[in-house]
Scaffold this motif. Sequence first.
Motif, short mmCIF file in Angstrom:
data_model
loop_
_atom_site.label_atom_id
_atom_site.label_comp_id
_atom_site.label_asym_id
_atom_site.label_seq_id
_atom_site.Cartn_x
_atom_site.Cartn_y
_atom_site.Cartn_z
N MET A 31 -14.43 12.57 -36.03
CA MET A 31 -15.07 11.53 -35.23
C MET A 31 -14.47 11.49 -33.83
O MET A 31 -13.26 11.59 -33.66
N PHE A 33 -14.91 9.16 -30.13
CA PHE A 33 -15.39 7.87 -29.64
C PHE A 33 -15.39 7.88 -28.11
O PHE A 33 -14.49 8.42 -27.48
N LEU A 45 -16.38 -0.12 -26.53
CA LEU A 45 -16.86 1.05 -27.23
C LEU A 45 -18.32 1.30 -26.88
O LEU A 45 -19.15 0.40 -27.02
N GLU A 96 -9.74 10.22 -33.74
CA GLU A 96 -8.88 9.62 -34.77
C GLU A 96 -7.64 10.48 -34.97
O GLU A 96 -7.70 11.69 -34.86
N GLY A 100 -4.29 7.20 -38.88
CA GLY A 100 -5.29 6.15 -38.79
C GLY A 100 -5.39 5.55 -37.41
O GLY A 100 -6.15 4.60 -37.20
N SER A 101 -4.62 6.06 -36.48
CA SER A 101 -4.65 5.54 -35.12
C SER A 101 -5.64 6.33 -34.28
O SER A 101 -6.25 7.29 -34.74
N LEU A 102 -5.79 5.92 -33.05
CA LEU A 102 -6.63 6.62 -32.09
C LEU A 102 -5.78 7.29 -31.02
O LEU A 102 -4.76 6.73 -30.60
N THR B 93 -9.26 1.55 -40.67
CA THR B 93 -8.64 2.83 -40.32
C THR B 93 -9.25 3.26 -39.01
O THR B 93 -10.09 2.56 -38.47
N SER B 94 -8.83 4.38 -38.53
CA SER B 94 -9.43 4.85 -37.28
C SER B 94 -10.88 5.26 -37.49
O SER B 94 -11.61 5.45 -36.53
N TYR B 95 -11.33 5.41 -38.72
CA TYR B 95 -12.72 5.73 -38.96
C TYR B 95 -13.60 4.51 -38.81
O TYR B 95 -14.82 4.61 -38.72
N LYS B 97 -14.76 1.46 -36.47
CA LYS B 97 -14.80 1.36 -35.01
C LYS B 97 -13.75 0.35 -34.56
O LYS B 97 -13.54 -0.68 -35.18
#
Lengths: 113, 110
Positions: A31, A33, A45, A96, A100-102, B93-95, B97
Amino acid sequence: SAVISQKPSRDICQRGTSLTIQCQVDSQVTMMFWYRQQPGQSLTLIATANQGSEATYESGFVIDKFPISRPNLTFSTLTVSNMSPEDSSIYLCSVEGGTGSLYFGPGTRLTVT
Amino acid sequence: DAKTTQPPSMDCAEGRAANLPCNHSTISGNEYVYWYRQIHSQGPQYIIHGLKNNETNEMASLIITEDRKSSTLILPHATLRDTAVYYCIVSKTSYDKVIFGPGTSLSVIP
């Protein structure tokens, strides 16, 4: 951690024109963003881009104005179409991370005159 | 809308601990608390995250209350380079948004 690059880093464009921003990641990610940060504001976003499917846009953003491509797992583009001065912002690509972070790219600073 | 509330700005003396609070009273059981910071003109940087236990890494510590309705990010020895906007975010999670609120603008003062 992912290393993300964006091109261009900044641009000054005339109203009515379009600009395509490129985002390149050094590893494959599912993914990606796209965010917009207007002057003095937080991040908003725009859309989520998955490889092989249409991007999912947030409320207030439409595909005709912000078309997105995601041709493979390491690359995406965002086009800002028919620009107006209100589109002057920093546009940020993010992906991602394993925890679990961005992770974010450095951003593209767009000024529309 | 963001699910968190943070003070708009804070000051901290250089060398002292910076304690940045965040309220997330509507957090659900499977949502994590993430912290990011954005130094002027750069993309946001991930700092730390946690579910319910306190967490520490080389950048900061994260203290989450037992009821998980609030948390505090601690920068143990703030430097001038820590001057930035700090964002507290709640996300599965990062999945999921990720929605950014206005954050806290931290100024580290010499």
